[in-house]
Design an enzyme around this catalytic site. Structure first.
Site, PDB file in Angstrom:
ATOM      1  N   CYS A 278       0.811  -1.219   0.000  1.00 41.21           N
ATOM      2  CA  CYS A 278       0.000   0.000   0.000  1.00 41.21           C
ATOM      3  C   CYS A 278       0.847   1.274   0.000  1.00 41.21           C
ATOM      4  O   CYS A 278       0.307   2.378  -0.074  1.00 41.21           O
ATOM      5  CB  CYS A 278      -0.959  -0.015   1.180  1.00 41.21           C
ATOM      6  SG  CYS A 278      -2.045  -1.446   1.157  1.00 41.21           S
TER       7      CYS A 278
ATOM      8  N   HIS B 108      -3.317   7.054   2.099  1.00 46.75           N
ATOM      9  CA  HIS B 108      -3.792   5.744   1.663  1.00 46.75           C
ATOM     10  C   HIS B 108      -5.158   5.492   2.304  1.00 46.75           C
ATOM     11  O   HIS B 108      -5.332   5.706   3.511  1.00 46.75           O
ATOM     12  CB  HIS B 108      -2.767   4.687   2.081  1.00 46.75           C
ATOM     13  CG  HIS B 108      -3.264   3.297   1.928  1.00 46.75           C
ATOM     14  ND1 HIS B 108      -3.903   2.859   0.797  1.00 46.75           N
ATOM     15  CD2 HIS B 108      -3.235   2.234   2.783  1.00 46.75           C
ATOM     16  CE1 HIS B 108      -4.239   1.599   0.953  1.00 46.75           C
ATOM     17  NE2 HIS B 108      -3.851   1.194   2.149  1.00 46.75           N
TER      18      HIS B 108
ATOM     19  N   ASN C  19     -10.209  -0.436   0.606  1.00 49.45           N
ATOM     20  CA  ASN C  19      -8.750  -0.297   0.514  1.00 49.45           C
ATOM     21  C   ASN C  19      -8.283  -0.938  -0.793  1.00 49.45           C
ATOM     22  O   ASN C  19      -8.294  -2.161  -0.926  1.00 49.45           O
ATOM     23  CB  ASN C  19      -8.125  -0.991   1.733  1.00 49.45           C
ATOM     24  CG  ASN C  19      -6.609  -0.989   1.724  1.00 49.45           C
ATOM     25  OD1 ASN C  19      -5.984  -0.707   0.697  1.00 49.45           O
ATOM     26  ND2 ASN C  19      -6.012  -1.306   2.856  1.00 49.45           N
TER      27      ASN C  19
END
Ligand code: COA
Length: 323
Positions: free
Chosen positions: A120, A249, A279
């Site tokens: 990520c 993020h 996500n």
């Protein structure tokens, strides 16, 4: 250490794009699959629905190429103008790499293309990597894509993880310029936390689905992300109040809220779209960036800090001016 040297070619951000699969999986849908409910998921994460890949059409390569083509068009370029393609992904269609497939779909025949794996943090690490090739004068036009299809690697019976992730891709085009818009960055890794978030090789061509220690990852993010944002701002000679936008993020709304509170910044400056996408790993920052650009919220010369964090452990931040 400063990240900017005025005698070197600068980096400009000249286009963005994004793509997600059509198929939407809501929290209510998930409640039919595992023992969970909308209230638990949305209050703990801020996520209400996510887009999930549905077959070959939604491969990493196809989603990445769609986002990339948009970014190239927005930049006023053609695929053959691209010198370098960096595809940040942890869910490659092919363990040998997917960037070559993206190059082929785009017809970016002059480019050299490779994958970068940093979970990520992939978009931030990819941005810093791309910028090095521009600052040293090696390449002029660089296409940076963050794309992930984590739905392939989720255990759809594990309610602790399957509620979190979605699929998608986002891209930016960076160009060499006499003015430098990438003002500061900082990247970090801590392998001691490597076992907190994994998709591990099991043997005989198989991998174990995602495993995660949610509470430890949460604690890591809330502690480390503000530090790294402060570092990249420091390298840029700026302060948090100078920012027009903070794009973190998109993992969990509570993590964003904690960072916003810590800095005391206006929550409206903290970009959030995870309610719709979950996500999406390396794709989450460029999807959010593109959405805010397309909505004319992010304007030319706006000052933006981005921050990624995740498996590795890895985390990083960059500060730049848009357009
Ligand atoms: N629905 C309902 N209950 C759930 C659930 C779900 N989807 N997932 C877990 N639970 C239960 C647990 O079984 C536990 O029950 P118990 O107390 O009876 O054992 C309870 O809820 C609390 O679980 P816990 O794991 O402590 O929840 P939490 O408050 O830490 O929230 C996360 C879990 C995953 C939302 C949170 O830890 C988090 O967001 N961590 C960061 C994860 C992340 O961002 N990862 C990606 C980084 S790139």
């Amino acid at each position: 250490m400063t990240n900017t040297e005025s005698s070197l070619p600068g980096v400009r951000f000249i286009g963005s794009g994004s793509a997600v699969p059509d198929r939407v999986l809501t929290n209510q849908d998930l409640a039919q699959m595992v023992d969970t409910n909308d209230e638990w998921i949305s209050s703990r994460t801020g996520i209400r629905e996510r887009h999930i890949a549905d077959g070959e059409n939604d491969s990493v390569a196809n989603l990445a190429a769609k986002a990339a083509q948009q970014a190239i068009t927005a930049a006023g370029l053609q695929p053959e103008n691209i010198d370098l393609i960096i595809l940040s992904t942890s869910t490659s269609d092919d363990l040998f790499g997917t960037a070559g497939r993206v190059q082929k779909i785009l017809g970016a025949e002059r480019a050299v293309a490779f994958d970068l794996v940093a979970a990520c943090s992939g978009f931030v690490f990819g941005l810093v990597t791309a910028s090095q090739y521009i600052r040293t004068g090696v390449y002029k036009n660089v296409l940076l894509i963050g794309a992930d299809v984590l739905s392939r690697w989720v255990d759809w019976q594990d309610r602790r993880t399957c509620i979190l992730f979605g699929d998608g891709a986002g891209a930016v085009v960076l160009q060499s310029s006499s003015q430098n818009s990438l003002l500061g960055f900082e990247m970090r890794s801590d392998g001691k936390g490597n076992d907190l978030l994994n998709i591990n090789y099991l043997g005989r061509s198989t991998f174990h689905p995602i495993t995660m220690n949610g509470q430890e990852v949460y604690r890591f993010a809330v502690r480390r992300v503000p530090e790294v944002i402060e570092k990249s701002l420091h390298h840029a000679g700026l302060e948090v109040n100078d920012l027009d936008w903070l794009i973190m993020h998109q993992a969990n709304q509570r993590i964003i809220d904690a960072v916003v509170n810590r800095f005391g910044i206006d929550p409206a400056k903290a970009v959030s779209n995870m309610g719709k996408y979950g996500n999406t790993s390396a794709a989450s920052i460029p999807i959010a960036l593109n959405e805010w650009v397309k909505a004319d919220k992010i304007q030319k010369d706006n000052l933006i800090a981005i921050a990624g964090f995740g498996a590795g452990l890895s985390w990083g931040s960059a500060v730049f001016r848009w357009g």
